[in-house]
Design a protein around this motif. Structure first.
Motif, mmCIF file in Angstrom:
data_model
loop_
_atom_site.group_PDB
_atom_site.id
_atom_site.type_symbol
_atom_site.label_atom_id
_atom_site.label_comp_id
_atom_site.label_asym_id
_atom_site.label_seq_id
_atom_site.Cartn_x
_atom_site.Cartn_y
_atom_site.Cartn_z
ATOM 1 N N ARG A 59 -102.798 -53.720 46.897
ATOM 2 C CA ARG A 59 -103.944 -52.330 47.303
ATOM 3 C C ARG A 59 -105.059 -53.672 47.783
ATOM 4 N N ILE A 60 -105.496 -52.938 49.084
ATOM 5 C CA ILE A 60 -106.676 -53.523 49.795
ATOM 6 C C ILE A 60 -107.556 -53.158 48.696
ATOM 7 N N VAL A 61 -108.384 -54.934 47.967
ATOM 8 C CA VAL A 61 -109.383 -54.731 47.432
ATOM 9 C C VAL A 61 -110.894 -55.097 48.107
ATOM 10 N N ALA A 62 -110.584 -56.145 49.288
ATOM 11 C CA ALA A 62 -112.112 -56.462 49.801
ATOM 12 C C ALA A 62 -111.410 -56.368 51.281
ATOM 13 N N ARG A 63 -112.738 -56.238 52.090
ATOM 14 C CA ARG A 63 -112.374 -56.566 53.518
ATOM 15 C C ARG A 63 -113.431 -57.120 54.096
ATOM 16 N N TYR A 72 -108.722 -60.118 54.834
ATOM 17 C CA TYR A 72 -108.755 -58.883 53.557
ATOM 18 C C TYR A 72 -108.304 -59.265 52.223
ATOM 19 N N ASP A 73 -108.286 -58.670 50.709
ATOM 20 C CA ASP A 73 -108.103 -59.040 50.211
ATOM 21 C C ASP A 73 -106.619 -58.461 49.457
ATOM 22 N N LEU A 74 -105.478 -58.791 49.397
ATOM 23 C CA LEU A 74 -104.589 -57.864 48.470
ATOM 24 C C LEU A 74 -104.129 -58.286 47.016
ATOM 25 N N LEU A 81 -103.939 -62.290 46.654
ATOM 26 C CA LEU A 81 -103.996 -62.920 48.229
ATOM 27 C C LEU A 81 -105.138 -62.711 49.435
ATOM 28 N N GLN A 82 -105.269 -63.632 49.901
ATOM 29 C CA GLN A 82 -106.440 -63.663 50.321
ATOM 30 C C GLN A 82 -104.756 -63.709 52.354
ATOM 31 N N LEU A 100 -107.818 -50.532 58.565
ATOM 32 C CA LEU A 100 -107.350 -50.488 56.910
ATOM 33 C C LEU A 100 -109.184 -50.074 56.879
ATOM 34 N N GLU A 101 -108.560 -49.757 55.297
ATOM 35 C CA GLU A 101 -109.741 -49.366 54.095
ATOM 36 C C GLU A 101 -109.246 -49.812 53.200
ATOM 37 N N ILE A 102 -110.510 -50.375 52.316
ATOM 38 C CA ILE A 102 -110.261 -50.513 50.875
ATOM 39 C C ILE A 102 -109.692 -49.739 49.844
ATOM 40 N N GLY A 103 -108.610 -49.432 48.900
ATOM 41 C CA GLY A 103 -108.140 -49.063 48.281
ATOM 42 C C GLY A 103 -106.153 -48.913 49.040
ATOM 43 N N ASP A 104 -106.178 -48.480 50.361
ATOM 44 C CA ASP A 104 -105.019 -48.402 50.932
ATOM 45 C C ASP A 104 -104.443 -49.485 50.857
#
Length: 486
Positions: A59-63, A72-74, A81-82, A100-104
């Protein structure tokens, strides 16, 4: 979340479908989890590149998007993992990536490298959208603290709070360790009915249901004790079960109507043997969790055995100044409680009032591991008698929590019937939690039950102890809650 924001996400979902991109594909073949990569490349120097290609998902948690480059942080279950994406490398796909957005949820393939600042990262060479999130995470979702949201929407709590994730991972490891210990001790894991034609084994009101085909009432079990004892009678000498029990009672920081218990029974043993087993079991779990020295709610706790034993009479006298042995009647005990200006809930029997004194004035003060032994017979109808008024029973306390209950099990069917009849009389007088007479269990006992020690350990409270959690709701994934106010 505003409908405008959700509408924006729906629009992006529609755009993906218009491009021929399935925002919810059925599968993604990844090669590594984040923690594996951090471990594998821990020696990779800052600024170093590798030719190792991986496929990761999460999940994307930062961008952070900065023109032709995006970071992005996954997050997957194991770690973060960056990701590093560039317009030069992705070409026309770069616009899709930066939309893409946080949460995707996202799958990515690319080479491993470490940034000059020392962050292990993946050069994004290709990606696949795995699930378009239609709701954004709540404001200030990093470290989500609102308890209502955390309990009612546990999935958001798990996304937001590393501490919460670790709590539930610890719970799973704790149960695994418990099973390993009992298996190695020769106990046989079994399953007994959750739907029971009669409920028994504890003082509680049951949840009731009706079986249409059999045309009879059933109860969700309040305990699995009586069925496990049937197995002892049948010749299995060491048995245990880890499972759900259900009691139709109030909720509190230590009570949930649906909870998890481990119960085990050992033939030819008594409550002294079960005390030794309890020490060994909890110490083994602590070792597996690497927590032999605990801190619970600010208290340092040493689990090294042997743990002290004190009688219930001694414990109450030490913490209230009342010697229950000198006040063996209900009225006498009520008078001395009033004289000492102590406050406990009114109870209809001497034994129940003794138990209230224990719960109110003793239990919260038992921080270090302690066995409280020898309880009143009238609140222990399934335990072997030690004297006219007492039975061979103990409860184990750590951190001010009652974690377990154990007996030398009563195996005389005639005395057991008398105890059940006494319970029936209490029911007739209005005690809804009194135990019911179980003729089938009594018939089984008449075939001969060996001397037996039994032990029940509350998994939820034990998890509270090992995760330093103040409330049982923090260690149950989906606790029972009152309806939301209108």
């Amino acid at each position: 979340m505003s409908e405008r924001l959700r509408g924006e996400r729906l629009r992006k979902r529609a755009e993906l479908k218009a491009r021929g991109i399935d925002p919810y594909p059925p599968k993604y073949a990844r090669t590594h989890q984040a923690a594996q990569l951090h471990q594998q490349f821990q020696a990779l120097a800052a600024g170093a590149e590798t030719q190792t290609r991986v496929r990761v998902a999460g999940r994307i948690v930062a961008r952070r998007v900065m023109g032709g480059a995006a970071f992005y942080d996954l997050r997957d279950q194991s770690d973060r993992l960056q990701l590093h994406a560039t317009r030069d490398l992705l070409g026309s796909k770069y616009k899709i990536f930066t939309d893409l957005e946080i949460g995707d949820l996202l799958g990515v393939s690319g080479r491993i490298f470490r940034t000059k600042r020392g962050e292990l990262s993946v050069h994004v060479e290709d990606f696949q959208i795995l699930a378009k999130a239609l709701r954004s995470l709540p404001e200030k979702w990093h470290g989500l603290v609102d308890l209502e949201t955390r309990y009612r929407q546990r999935y958001l709590d798990l996304i937001a709070n590393e501490e919460s994730r670790q709590t539930f991972l610890t719970r799973t490891k704790l149960i695994t360790a418990m099973r390993r210990f009992l298996d190695e001790q020769g106990f046989l894991e079994v399953e007994t009915p959750i739907l029971q034609p009669l409920y028994g084994g504890a003082f509680a009101r049951p949840f009731t249901t009706f079986h249409n085909e059999l045309k009879r009432t059933f109860y969700l079990r309040i305990s699995n004790e009586l069925y496990l004892k049937r197995l002892i009678i049948g010749g299995f000498e060491k048995v245990y079960e880890i499972g759900r029990d259900f009691r139709n009672e109030g909720v509190s920081s230590q009570h949930n109507p649906e909870f998890t218990m481990m119960e085990c029974y050992q033939a030819y043993a008594d409550y002294n043997d079960m005390m030794a087993l309890t020490e060994q079991l909890i110490l083994f779990i602590a070792g597996e969790l690497e927590k032999t020295q605990l801190v619970y709610q600010g208290h340092e706790i040493d689990l090294t055995p042997p743990w002290p034993r004190m009688t219930l009479r001694e414990a109450i006298q030490q913490h209230t100044g009342i010697d229950i042995g000198e006040h063996p009647t209900l009225e006498g005990l009520r008078r001395v409680i009033a004289q000492k200006k102590l406050h406990v809930d009114e109870k209809p029997t001497w034994g129940q009032l003794v138990d209230e004194l224990l719960s109110e004035y003793v239990e919260p003060k038992l921080i270090h591991p302690t066995f409280v032994i020898d309880y009143p017979v009238e609140i222990s109808p399934l335990a072997k008698r030690k004297s006219d008024q007492l039975v061979e029973r103990f409860e184990v306390f750590i951190g001010g929590l009652e974690l377990g209950n154990a007996f030398s099990e009563l195996n005389d069917p005639i005395e057991q019937r008398e105890r059940f009849l006494q319970q029936e009389e209490r029911r007739r007088k209005g005690d809804e939690e009194a135990q019911v007479l179980d003729e089938d269990f009594l018939m089984a006992m008449e075939y001969g039950m060996p001397p037996t020690g039994g032990l029940g350990i509350g998994i939820d409270r034990l998890t509270m102890l090992f995760t330093d959690s103040a409330s049982i709701r923090d260690v149950i994934l989906f606790p029972a809650l009152r309806p939301r106010p209108d």
